[in-house]
Write a protein that holds these residues in place. Structure first.
Motif, PDB file in Angstrom:
ATOM      1  N   CYS A   1     -14.077  80.680 -49.919  1.00  0.00           N
ATOM      2  CA  CYS A   1     -15.219  81.639 -49.524  1.00  0.00           C
ATOM      3  C   CYS A   1     -15.719  81.189 -47.935  1.00  0.00           C
ATOM      4  O   CYS A   1     -15.880  82.172 -47.235  1.00  0.00           O
ATOM      5  CB  CYS A   1     -16.362  81.296 -50.268  1.00  0.00           C
ATOM      6  SG  CYS A   1     -16.330  82.064 -52.010  1.00  0.00           S
ATOM      7  N   ALA A   2     -15.686  80.084 -47.568  1.00  0.00           N
ATOM      8  CA  ALA A   2     -15.756  79.420 -46.009  1.00  0.00           C
ATOM      9  C   ALA A   2     -14.850  80.128 -45.275  1.00  0.00           C
ATOM     10  O   ALA A   2     -15.036  80.777 -44.016  1.00  0.00           O
ATOM     11  CB  ALA A   2     -16.007  78.155 -46.220  1.00  0.00           C
ATOM     12  N   LEU A   3     -13.326  80.087 -45.639  1.00  0.00           N
ATOM     13  CA  LEU A   3     -12.392  80.561 -44.942  1.00  0.00           C
ATOM     14  C   LEU A   3     -12.695  82.030 -44.624  1.00  0.00           C
ATOM     15  O   LEU A   3     -12.644  82.770 -43.506  1.00  0.00           O
ATOM     16  CB  LEU A   3     -11.028  80.240 -45.327  1.00  0.00           C
ATOM     17  CG  LEU A   3      -9.839  80.851 -44.974  1.00  0.00           C
ATOM     18  CD1 LEU A   3      -9.603  80.375 -43.537  1.00  0.00           C
ATOM     19  CD2 LEU A   3      -8.730  80.445 -45.688  1.00  0.00           C
ATOM     20  N   LEU A   4     -13.095  82.931 -45.688  1.00  0.00           N
ATOM     21  CA  LEU A   4     -13.040  84.342 -45.444  1.00  0.00           C
ATOM     22  C   LEU A   4     -14.200  84.637 -44.612  1.00  0.00           C
ATOM     23  O   LEU A   4     -13.931  85.514 -43.730  1.00  0.00           O
ATOM     24  CB  LEU A   4     -13.091  84.905 -46.853  1.00  0.00           C
ATOM     25  CG  LEU A   4     -12.041  84.919 -47.830  1.00  0.00           C
ATOM     26  CD1 LEU A   4     -12.365  85.195 -49.140  1.00  0.00           C
ATOM     27  CD2 LEU A   4     -11.002  85.999 -47.446  1.00  0.00           C
ATOM     28  N   GLU A   5     -15.450  84.054 -44.806  1.00  0.00           N
ATOM     29  CA  GLU A   5     -16.505  84.038 -44.095  1.00  0.00           C
ATOM     30  C   GLU A   5     -16.332  83.800 -42.661  1.00  0.00           C
ATOM     31  O   GLU A   5     -16.843  84.804 -41.629  1.00  0.00           O
ATOM     32  CB  GLU A   5     -17.772  83.619 -44.749  1.00  0.00           C
ATOM     33  CG  GLU A   5     -19.013  83.892 -44.099  1.00  0.00           C
ATOM     34  CD  GLU A   5     -19.559  85.331 -44.131  1.00  0.00           C
ATOM     35  OE1 GLU A   5     -20.096  85.914 -43.263  1.00  0.00           O
ATOM     36  OE2 GLU A   5     -18.817  86.054 -45.059  1.00  0.00           O
ATOM     37  N   THR A   6     -15.763  82.892 -42.202  1.00  0.00           N
ATOM     38  CA  THR A   6     -15.648  82.478 -41.050  1.00  0.00           C
ATOM     39  C   THR A   6     -14.444  83.313 -40.273  1.00  0.00           C
ATOM     40  O   THR A   6     -14.880  83.640 -39.109  1.00  0.00           O
ATOM     41  CB  THR A   6     -15.134  80.887 -40.894  1.00  0.00           C
ATOM     42  OG1 THR A   6     -15.737  80.084 -41.555  1.00  0.00           O
ATOM     43  CG2 THR A   6     -14.826  80.552 -39.443  1.00  0.00           C
ATOM     44  N   CYS A   7     -13.855  83.778 -40.932  1.00  0.00           N
ATOM     45  CA  CYS A   7     -12.936  84.959 -40.199  1.00  0.00           C
ATOM     46  C   CYS A   7     -13.649  85.780 -40.045  1.00  0.00           C
ATOM     47  O   CYS A   7     -13.323  86.845 -38.847  1.00  0.00           O
ATOM     48  CB  CYS A   7     -11.487  85.257 -40.972  1.00  0.00           C
ATOM     49  SG  CYS A   7     -10.363  83.718 -41.151  1.00  0.00           S
ATOM     50  N   LYS A   8     -14.491  86.686 -40.600  1.00  0.00           N
ATOM     51  CA  LYS A   8     -15.310  87.633 -40.544  1.00  0.00           C
ATOM     52  C   LYS A   8     -16.139  87.679 -39.401  1.00  0.00           C
ATOM     53  O   LYS A   8     -16.234  88.168 -38.451  1.00  0.00           O
ATOM     54  CB  LYS A   8     -16.162  88.000 -41.744  1.00  0.00           C
ATOM     55  CG  LYS A   8     -15.403  88.439 -43.065  1.00  0.00           C
ATOM     56  CD  LYS A   8     -16.084  88.802 -44.219  1.00  0.00           C
ATOM     57  CE  LYS A   8     -15.413  89.209 -45.347  1.00  0.00           C
ATOM     58  NZ  LYS A   8     -16.377  89.127 -46.571  1.00  0.00           N
ATOM     59  N   ILE A   9     -17.078  86.242 -39.241  1.00  0.00           N
ATOM     60  CA  ILE A   9     -17.680  86.096 -38.268  1.00  0.00           C
ATOM     61  C   ILE A   9     -17.301  86.156 -37.038  1.00  0.00           C
ATOM     62  O   ILE A   9     -17.691  86.644 -35.901  1.00  0.00           O
ATOM     63  CB  ILE A   9     -18.489  84.710 -38.504  1.00  0.00           C
ATOM     64  CG1 ILE A   9     -19.385  84.550 -39.969  1.00  0.00           C
ATOM     65  CG2 ILE A   9     -19.435  84.076 -37.295  1.00  0.00           C
ATOM     66  CD1 ILE A   9     -19.972  83.085 -40.142  1.00  0.00           C
TER      67      ILE A   9
END
Length: 509
Positions: free
Chosen positions: A405-413
């Motif tokens: 989840c953190a990987l997905l969200e960081t890439c979005k940010i």
């Protein structure tokens, strides 16, 4: 060009296999043959030399199709390796499913001489004191659900006590499930046959699965595959690098294959940028220019003359100084992509230099590694094709944890792709995650990440790849296979340096 296949739950896998094979015993046996033969060939290609001459092999065979896969694989291994001594532990014949029985008879009929011993699986405890070179386990498959039968539990316990140089599971280690289990076969490697199942990727199963190798047997070749669009979790295909093997046009020019600019290195970490450059020039780039502290450039030019080395002013810590910007900016018009960060350090001047370079090169595809992975640098890297290549410690500078989840969200940010390095490297673009399972503990040493950054930079110049995520997927696969080739050559994961792995980049294809 297809780089990955979906990872499915056991339930989805059963349904998908059913849609492909139906009730046809013939189709099921053909799939069994293909899976077993690919497993054997892959195992021998990676571990054959390690197993040595005339190895002793123990096959642990269940009654179902996983046991059939194991039997086909054992027959193929016997064909690939001469002088092999084989022991097969198997249930009574009346318990075997028809295709598994067929595979057993074929194995037995193809084996001549005294080098084949058959024992009942219930008697496995009697050979606990023996030592084997290889144990191939095919006791259960994705259909396993707890509670575990007593005879299966005893077989797994005995199998874990038997010593072997290499222990391999077919598809899923026996006893592994979607919830933690107390009794699981502990493999050094697991070959996911046809479909990679989610069971393998749960943290509590990782110590049992070992190295994961995905074997494609054509299940996902159809355009009617329903999972490509609805899944977010994928695994890299074994043939992901095939496009790199295609002959280049005879009327080619070096400028047609991209010009990578590498910015990095310091007096504290002088070797990282050399590893970058050597990997990049072998990753298909037409030109590689590396900007390094001035004292390093002459020696580096002598060590790797295929790279253009540009000496730059250094600050008082030995890192690249901000005054290097003018020299680099004047040449940016010649660059196709940037790879920044390896060996850079976090000095104030080098951080400021990277920010200025990024602001002046807004359209250029960029790979950021190591000390270039910091919030202030990512802010300067906006509005471009961007790939990050951090290890977990570096990733925690920009994310709260290392979860999916953190990987997905960081890439979005940050509007980027990220290849988060670990024993299984996860590549994400904020929408999907692709797991790269190739490689081994050969990569657990300083400098392996610098190879990844160099290969990624080279692939960012490749016109066949559509996105930074594609570059990260292919670079991770390439590095992993190169490490496997290095292991094969050395027959050990200990006596190797990261610079040795670079020698196997060409054979990694």
């Amino acid at each position: 060009m297809k780089l990955h296949d979906p990872i499915l739950t056991p339930e989805e896998s059963k349904e998908f296999e059913k849609s492909i094979l139906g009730d046809s015993q013939l189709k099921a046996y053909k799939a069994m043959e293909l899976a077993g033969e690919k497993l054997a060939d892959s195992l021998c290609a990676e571990f054959g030399k390690y197993l040595g001459a005339s190895p002793s092999v123990l096959g642990l065979v269940g009654a179902g199709h996983n046991g059939g896969d194991a039997l086909v694989a054992l027959a193929r291994i016997c064909k690939n390796i001469s002088g092999l001594k084989l022991t097969v532990a198997i249930p009574k014949m009346q318990k075997l499913r028809p295709n598994t029985l067929k595979a057993f008879w074929r194995l037995q009929n193809s084996f001549s001489g005294k080098n084949l011993e058959i024992i009942d699986i219930s008697e496995l405890e009697k050979i606990v004191g023996k030592h084997f070179d290889l144990i191939l386990e095919g006791l259960t498959a994705m259909s396993f659900t707890p509670p575990m039968r007593g005879d299966l539990k005893n077989a797994i316990i005995s199998a874990n006590r038997i010593q072997a140089r290499l222990k391999v599971s077919v598809d899923i280690p026996a006893g592994a499930y979607t919830l933690p289990q107390s009794t699981v076969f502990k493999a050094d490697a697991t070959y996911a046959t046809g479909i990679a199942k989610t069971t393998l990727f749960y943290d509590f199963n990782k110590p049992f699965a070992g190295r994961i190798r995905y074997l494609d047997i054509g299940f996902f070749d159809s355009s009617e595959n329903p999972y490509n669009e609805c899944k977010r979790d994928f695994i890299t295909r074994p043939d992901a690098l095939e496009f790199l093997k295609i002959l280049r046009p005879s009327a080619s020019d070096k400028r047609g294959y991209g010009h990578l600019f590498i910015v990095g290195g310091s007096q504290s970490y002088p070797g990282a940028v050399m590893i970058n450059a050597r990997a990049a020039i072998r990753g298909g780039c037409g030109l590689v220019t590396a900007f390094v502290p001035e004292p390093l450039a002459p020696a580096y030019a002598a060590m790797e003359p295929s790279v253009i080395w540009v000496g730059c002013p250094q600050d008082e810590s030995g890192a690249l100084a901000l005054e290097s910007f003018g020299l680099i900016k004047a040449r940016l018009k010649y660059a196709s992509a940037l790879a920044i960060g390896s060996g850079l350090t976090a000095s104030t001047e080098s951080t400021a230099l990277v920010c200025e370079i990024l602001k002046a090169s807004e359209p250029l595809p960029t790979v950021l590694d190591a000390d270039a992975i910091r919030p202030q640098i990512l802010a300067a890297a906006a509005n471009r094709k961007l790939l990050l290549t951090p290890h977990e410690g570096e990733f925690l500078r920009i994310a709260p944890d290392t979860s999916d989840c953190a990987l997905l969200e960081t890439c979005k940010i940050y509007g980027c792709a990220c290849a988060l390095k670990s024993s299984i490297t996860r590549i994400s673009d904020g929408k999907n995650i692709v797991r790269s399972t190739r490689g081994s503990p050969v990569l657990s040493r300083a400098g392996s990440g610098d190879i990844l950054a160099g290969l990624s930079g080279a692939l960012m110049c490749n016109p066949n790849l559509q996105s930074p995520m594609d570059a990260g997927i292919c670079a991770s696969q390439w590095l992993g296979i190169s490490a496997e080739k290095a292991f094969y050559s050395a027959c050990s994961e200990a006596p190797l340096a990261s610079s040795d792995i670079i020698k196997f980049i060409s054979s990694g294809l």
